[in-house]
Design an enzyme around this catalytic site. Structure first.
Site, PDB file in Angstrom:
ATOM      1  CE  LYS A  61      -3.758  -2.150   2.589  1.00  0.00           C
ATOM      2  NZ  LYS A  61      -3.172  -3.569   2.985  1.00  0.00           N
ATOM      3  CG  ASP A  64       6.671   8.786   0.627  1.00  0.00           C
ATOM      4  OD1 ASP A  64       6.964   9.907   0.274  1.00  0.00           O
ATOM      5  OD2 ASP A  64       7.196   7.855   1.277  1.00  0.00           O
ATOM      6  CG  ASN A  67      11.207  10.219  -7.832  1.00  0.00           C
ATOM      7  OD1 ASN A  67      11.447   9.925  -8.959  1.00  0.00           O
ATOM      8  ND2 ASN A  67      12.295  10.335  -6.952  1.00  0.00           N
ATOM      9  N   GLY A 209      -7.752 -14.936   4.273  1.00  0.00           N
ATOM     10  CA  GLY A 209      -6.660 -15.087   5.157  1.00  0.00           C
ATOM     11  C   GLY A 209      -6.931 -16.433   6.197  1.00  0.00           C
ATOM     12  NE  ARG A 210      -7.857 -13.301  10.884  1.00  0.00           N
ATOM     13  CZ  ARG A 210      -8.432 -11.951  11.532  1.00  0.00           C
ATOM     14  NH1 ARG A 210      -8.111 -11.984  12.813  1.00  0.00           N
ATOM     15  NH2 ARG A 210      -9.026 -11.139  10.918  1.00  0.00           N
TER      16      ARG A 210
END
Length: 230
Positions: A61, A64, A67, A209-210
């Protein structure tokens, strides 16, 4: 065959994770490596999954400046992952630059997917961070932005799939967490659906998942889920 099941490898150790993947078949599922495991085990762990013939969704994820995100996406492509994601809330320019940096990879480029609204978030959670919109409204807004940037699809809850199909078309990939086979514990995700319901609604890939990783016989559970969505 295009595997629709992505198993979330949420383990604390490499031994546990590899013990699990050695019990299942890469023809039946893909695997997801998230922040905890990648921070602990790094790229070598992903390479070990590749050696076992698993497609890897690198679920970090990214969010920022443009670049920095673009370079991180390029590193993921160099690693050979099948799918990588970033936060759509990072903005149009960030997403466009991430997509552009993948152009030299051609057909070997990973799928680039945007995270819209985390499945644990509801109206109040959004309001607390200054977003005066429902989860559905925000998902639609961010999905349109991701599509405009040229991304391959978005992560969204199963309940949002039908609406996004209408808004974004049939070729836009929809990756859905919050998937729980009948009888499973809901856990910390509030907007959930069974695998069969999600596929019938139009999901492309299901993150589970679980219910699989904590099963006594994960291979049988995986086969059962696959059978339910055929």
């Amino acid at each position: 065959m295009d595997n629709k099941i992505i198993v979330a490898l949420d383990y604390e150790t490499e031994y546990e994770a590899l013990s699990f993947v050695d019990q299942v078949d890469p023809s039946l599922c893909r695997v997801k490596v998230g922040k905890e495991m990648f921070t602990t085990l790094g790229t070598n762990f992903v390479k070990q999954l590749h050696e076992r013939k698993f497609d890897v969704f690198l679920d970090l994820k990214y969010h920022d400046i443009p670049n920095t995100v673009a370079r991180a996406v390029r590193s993921a492509a160099d690693l050979g992952v099948w799918m990588v994601d970033l936060h759509a809330s990072g903005g149009l320019t960030m997403m466009e630059e991430a997509k552009k940096i993948l152009e030299p990879y051609g057909k070997d480029a990973p799928l680039l997917i945007a995270v819209t609204v985390l499945t644990s978030m509801e109206d109040l959670d959004l309001l607390q961070i200054g977003i005066n919109a429902s989860p559905m409204e925000q998902v639609i807004r961010l999905a349109h932005l991701a599509q405009r940037a040229g991304l391959d699809g978005v992560v969204c809850s199963p309940q949002e799939v039908e609406v996004l199909r209408t808004h974004c078309g049939k070729d836009f990939k929809l990756v859905t967490p919050g998937i729980r086979p009948e009888g499973s514990d809901v856990g910390d995700q509030r907007r959930i659906m069974t695998p069969k319901q999600a596929i019938e609604t139009g999901s492309d890939y299901l993150v589970i998942g679980r219910p699989i990783t904590q099963a006594q016989d994960p291979l049988s559970v995986l086969k059962s889920i696959n059978a339910s969505i055929r």
